[in-house]
Design a protein around this motif. Structure first.
Motif, PDB file in Angstrom:
ATOM      1  N   SER A  84     -17.664  22.007   7.493  1.00  0.00           N
ATOM      2  CA  SER A  84     -17.283  20.806   6.746  1.00  0.00           C
ATOM      3  C   SER A  84     -17.006  21.108   5.285  1.00  0.00           C
ATOM      4  O   SER A  84     -16.497  20.250   4.556  1.00  0.00           O
ATOM      5  CB  SER A  84     -18.400  19.754   6.850  1.00  0.00           C
ATOM      6  N   GLY A  85     -17.350  22.349   4.850  1.00  0.00           N
ATOM      7  CA  GLY A  85     -17.008  22.766   3.501  1.00  0.00           C
ATOM      8  C   GLY A  85     -17.749  22.031   2.411  1.00  0.00           C
ATOM      9  O   GLY A  85     -17.263  21.908   1.288  1.00  0.00           O
ATOM     10  N   GLY A  86     -18.933  21.549   2.728  1.00  0.00           N
ATOM     11  CA  GLY A  86     -19.691  20.863   1.699  1.00  0.00           C
ATOM     12  C   GLY A  86     -19.165  19.490   1.363  1.00  0.00           C
ATOM     13  O   GLY A  86     -19.426  18.965   0.284  1.00  0.00           O
ATOM     14  N   GLN A  87     -18.411  18.904   2.273  1.00  0.00           N
ATOM     15  CA  GLN A  87     -17.896  17.565   2.017  1.00  0.00           C
ATOM     16  C   GLN A  87     -19.036  16.583   1.841  1.00  0.00           C
ATOM     17  O   GLN A  87     -20.075  16.691   2.466  1.00  0.00           O
ATOM     18  CB  GLN A  87     -17.009  17.112   3.189  1.00  0.00           C
ATOM     19  N   THR A  88     -18.820  15.604   0.985  1.00  0.00           N
ATOM     20  CA  THR A  88     -19.824  14.578   0.760  1.00  0.00           C
ATOM     21  C   THR A  88     -19.867  13.635   1.949  1.00  0.00           C
ATOM     22  O   THR A  88     -18.840  13.065   2.322  1.00  0.00           O
ATOM     23  CB  THR A  88     -19.497  13.781  -0.512  1.00  0.00           C
ATOM     24  N   PRO A  89     -21.032  13.455   2.584  1.00  0.00           N
ATOM     25  CA  PRO A  89     -21.117  12.491   3.691  1.00  0.00           C
ATOM     26  C   PRO A  89     -20.754  11.100   3.203  1.00  0.00           C
ATOM     27  O   PRO A  89     -21.258  10.639   2.168  1.00  0.00           O
ATOM     28  CB  PRO A  89     -22.593  12.572   4.107  1.00  0.00           C
ATOM     29  N   LYS A  90     -19.888  10.434   3.948  1.00  0.00           N
ATOM     30  CA  LYS A  90     -19.475   9.083   3.566  1.00  0.00           C
ATOM     31  C   LYS A  90     -18.987   8.338   4.795  1.00  0.00           C
ATOM     32  O   LYS A  90     -18.720   8.930   5.840  1.00  0.00           O
ATOM     33  CB  LYS A  90     -18.380   9.135   2.506  1.00  0.00           C
ATOM     34  N   GLY A  91     -18.869   7.024   4.651  1.00  0.00           N
ATOM     35  CA  GLY A  91     -18.381   6.195   5.745  1.00  0.00           C
ATOM     36  C   GLY A  91     -19.495   5.615   6.585  1.00  0.00           C
ATOM     37  O   GLY A  91     -20.685   5.823   6.329  1.00  0.00           O
ATOM     38  N   LYS A  92     -19.121   4.856   7.612  1.00  0.00           N
ATOM     39  CA  LYS A  92     -20.107   4.211   8.478  1.00  0.00           C
ATOM     40  C   LYS A  92     -20.701   5.213   9.460  1.00  0.00           C
ATOM     41  O   LYS A  92     -19.995   6.008  10.075  1.00  0.00           O
ATOM     42  CB  LYS A  92     -19.476   3.053   9.247  1.00  0.00           C
ATOM     43  N   LEU A  93     -22.027   5.147   9.602  1.00  0.00           N
ATOM     44  CA  LEU A  93     -22.753   5.982  10.552  1.00  0.00           C
ATOM     45  C   LEU A  93     -23.539   5.062  11.468  1.00  0.00           C
ATOM     46  O   LEU A  93     -24.495   4.415  11.040  1.00  0.00           O
ATOM     47  CB  LEU A  93     -23.689   6.944   9.818  1.00  0.00           C
ATOM     48  N   ARG A  94     -23.137   4.983  12.740  1.00  0.00           N
ATOM     49  CA  ARG A  94     -23.780   4.091  13.697  1.00  0.00           C
ATOM     50  C   ARG A  94     -24.723   4.896  14.588  1.00  0.00           C
ATOM     51  O   ARG A  94     -24.329   5.878  15.222  1.00  0.00           O
ATOM     52  CB  ARG A  94     -22.765   3.356  14.565  1.00  0.00           C
ATOM     53  N   ILE A  95     -25.980   4.440  14.644  1.00  0.00           N
ATOM     54  CA  ILE A  95     -27.018   5.134  15.398  1.00  0.00           C
ATOM     55  C   ILE A  95     -27.722   4.146  16.307  1.00  0.00           C
ATOM     56  O   ILE A  95     -28.034   3.021  15.902  1.00  0.00           O
ATOM     57  CB  ILE A  95     -28.048   5.786  14.451  1.00  0.00           C
ATOM     58  N   SER A  96     -27.988   4.566  17.544  1.00  0.00           N
ATOM     59  CA  SER A  96     -28.809   3.796  18.469  1.00  0.00           C
ATOM     60  C   SER A  96     -30.122   4.532  18.647  1.00  0.00           C
ATOM     61  O   SER A  96     -30.143   5.740  18.921  1.00  0.00           O
ATOM     62  CB  SER A  96     -28.103   3.634  19.823  1.00  0.00           C
ATOM     63  N   ALA A  97     -31.255   3.813  18.472  1.00  0.00           N
ATOM     64  CA  ALA A  97     -32.573   4.438  18.543  1.00  0.00           C
ATOM     65  C   ALA A  97     -33.501   3.607  19.418  1.00  0.00           C
ATOM     66  O   ALA A  97     -33.324   2.390  19.546  1.00  0.00           O
ATOM     67  CB  ALA A  97     -33.166   4.590  17.137  1.00  0.00           C
TER      68      ALA A  97
END
Length: 296
Positions: A84-97
């Motif tokens: 990923s080259g150190g890209q900044t995490p961004k955007g929607k992250l959907r998790i089911s737990a």
């Protein structure tokens, strides 16, 4: 050891056969078969029992699969994070737990993750049912002892165990008596096998109260209505503080929490960041770590 051969062995083992693995990954059957055979030859071990229609892991093959599957998943996560080259995490992250993990720990995990990665919009749903990640748009799911799914890969990041606990005021049953019990859902009289310092023993339980969640079961057990079978991480502090007493470990399968994600695409920076965050929160993945996290 040839890592490519080891990875192909894990593919075949996870999917339950060369044909299924080939269809799921688009790899040629002949290549997968050859890789597995080369690995068996290099180890001088038979890893599969070959029947007319399917393959079955030998004892040695099962041990190799269990020990290397997690390591290969971690390697995949690491290479994806580097790619990923150190890209900044961004955007929607959907998790089911799972519901219990969400109620006891996920709120703090989500809040801490949001503070560390403010450009990620984290959305967590709590449910125990199997979800279709692709159809329902999830980036990651957390599940307890999940069934094998040829479309997903992952690893166990936490382990727990069940114990039988009760209020100090509730007498422990004798060999010929029945103890009142609090259970999740409904059920008939049952026998619970316990592992104690003196060996295995059994107690008879009459479910006098059935509740919808393990948090409710714990709260009812505290009041003294009956004994309960609960994860040690959920009741460790109650045992320490004397609100509950431990009658023994429940003699049953280990509880493992897994992170799962689709195997046919590279991990995004936001998913890699969350997986790494879980590793930092639970570096050893023990019940004690989870109990301490819940108690904080």
């Amino acid at each position: 050891m040839d890592l490519l051969a080891l990875a192909d062995f894990n593919l075949v083992a996870r999917h339950g056969g060369v044909g299924k693995a080939a269809r799921a990954t688009g790899r040629p059957k002949a290549t997968l078969s050859r890789r597995v055979a080369e690995l068996e030859s290099s180890l001088d071990l038979r890893l599969f029992e070959r029947g007319a229609r399917n393959l079955k892991l030998t004892e040695e093959g099962r041990a190799l699969f269990e020990r290397t599957g997690r390591l290969l998943a971690e390697l995949d996560e690491t290479t994806s994070a580097i790619a990923s080259g150190g890209q900044t995490p961004k955007g929607k992250l959907r998790i089911s737990a799972p519901v219990l993990f969400s109620q006891s720990a996920m709120g703090k995990i989500a809040a801490q993750f949001a503070l560390k990665y403010p450009e990620v919009r984290l959305e967590v749903t709590s449910e125990d049912r199997p979800v279709d990640m692709i159809e329902e748009g999830y980036d990651l799911v957390i599940r307890v002892n999940p069934d094998s799914d040829e479309s997903l890969i992952g690893r166990a990041f936490l382990r727990d165990r069940l114990v039988v606990v009760a209020s100090p005021d509730l007498p422990r049953p004798t060999k010929d008596s029945v103890a009142p019990g609090v259970i999740r859902g409904a059920g008939e009289q049952q026998t619970w096998r316990l592992k104690t310092p003196n060996g295995l023993s059994s107690i008879s339980i009459d479910p006098v109260l059935g509740l919808a969640s393990l948090i409710m079961v714990r709260d009812a057990a505290r009041i003294g209505v009956g004994a309960a079978r609960l994860p040690i991480s959920l009741v460790a502090q109650d045992i320490t503080d004397g609100r509950l007493v431990n009658w023994g470990d429940f003699d049953g399968p280990e509880i493992a929490l897994w992170t799962l994600y689709p195997s046919r695409r590279l991990l995004s920076p936001k998913v890699s960041a969350f997986l790494d965050f879980l590793k930092q929160a639970f570096p050893n993945g023990t019940p004690d770590e989870l109990a301490a996290f819940i108690a904080r």
